[in-house]
Design an enzyme around this catalytic site. Structure first.
Site, PDB file in Angstrom:
ATOM      1  N   LYS A  60       0.840  -1.207   0.000  1.00  0.00           N
ATOM      2  CA  LYS A  60       0.000   0.000   0.000  1.00  0.00           C
ATOM      3  C   LYS A  60       0.866   1.245   0.000  1.00  0.00           C
ATOM      4  O   LYS A  60       1.895   1.276   0.666  1.00  0.00           O
ATOM      5  CB  LYS A  60      -0.877   0.030   1.265  1.00  0.00           C
ATOM      6  N   ASP A  89     -12.733  -4.961  14.481  1.00  0.00           N
ATOM      7  CA  ASP A  89     -11.349  -4.757  14.930  1.00  0.00           C
ATOM      8  C   ASP A  89     -11.172  -5.063  16.415  1.00  0.00           C
ATOM      9  O   ASP A  89     -10.069  -5.368  16.867  1.00  0.00           O
ATOM     10  CB  ASP A  89     -10.896  -3.331  14.612  1.00  0.00           C
TER      11      ASP A  89
END
Ligand SMILES: Cc1cn([C@H]2C[C@H](O)[C@@H](COP(=O)(O)OP(=O)(O)O[C@H]3O[C@H](C)C(=O)[C@H](O)[C@H]3O)O2)c(=O)[nH]c1=O
Length: 187
Positions: A72, A170
């Site tokens: 990324k 998460d």
């Protein structure tokens, strides 16, 4: 553009050349040839993502596993975040290393996160628009990660726990130890 390799192997901090004039500014946010010349990496990005978050939002630590892993190139076009990379590549010379950097609209810095590293950020400004390029497609089935407050990693996210806004997904990510155990069974 100025490119510096961080102490995580293959993770680069990039400061683009900003060209100012009376109208404002211009910079090349990505140039494949210049990127390859400076990093030695030939990258073909295939997907661009944007996420908008309020202050305190913490997204991560995420990565996609196996052949779906993603490199990324991350940046912030509005606001300020603390961006964090953890080297979880078992055979890396910098395995276990944690690198963090402030990315902001103001400093225009970018971070190249290599495949196989866990990535996350927390928003330090009132809001933040996070923008990143990926060199592999999203695959929900390949998603994995590490819980943000893992005691072994002990990452300083700069905000108090009660300021953080974290997705339910998460909140149940594995610990670093559990993640590494899972890696053994899947490789
Ligand atoms: C990542 C992604 C997500 N989605 C969908 C899946 C959900 O319906 C929704 C939100 O996904 P998620 O909560 O996983 O988004 P983030 O928490 O911002 O995830 C990202 O956060 C950290 C910082 C990363 O480095 C990863 O690139 C990525 O995992 O977008 C897509 O449709 N395509 C995608 O590429």
């Amino acid at each position: 553009m100025v490119v510096k390799e961080t102490y995580i192997e293959g993770c680069f901090e990039i400061t683009p050349k900003i060209i100012q004039d009376k109208r404002g500014y211009f910079f090349e946010s990505f140039n494949k040839k210049k990127f390859q010349n400076k990093t030695g990496l030939e990258i073909d990005f295939v997907q661009d993502n944007q996420s908008f978050s309020e202050k305190g939002v913490l997204r991560g630590l995420h990565l996609q596993k196996g052949e779906d892993s993603q490199a990324k190139l991350v940046s912030v076009s509005k606001g300020k975040v603390l961006d964090v990379v953890v080297d979880v590549r078992p055979n890396s010379n910098t395995f276990g290393a944690i690198f963090s950097i402030v990315l902001s609209e103001e400093n225009k810095k970018q971070l190249f996160v290599p495949r196989g590293c866990a990535h996350g950020f927390v928003v330090l400004s009132e809001t933040a628009l996070f923008y990143y390029k990926c060199d592999n497609f999203y695959n929900k089935e390949a998603e994995t990660g590490i819980i943000y407050n893992d005691p072994k990693l002990n990452i300083n996210w700069q905000l108090e726990d009660d300021e953080l806004i974290i997705s339910e997904k998460d909140k149940v990510l594995p610990s670093f130890t559990e993640f590494m155990e899972q890696q053994k069974t899947t490789t």
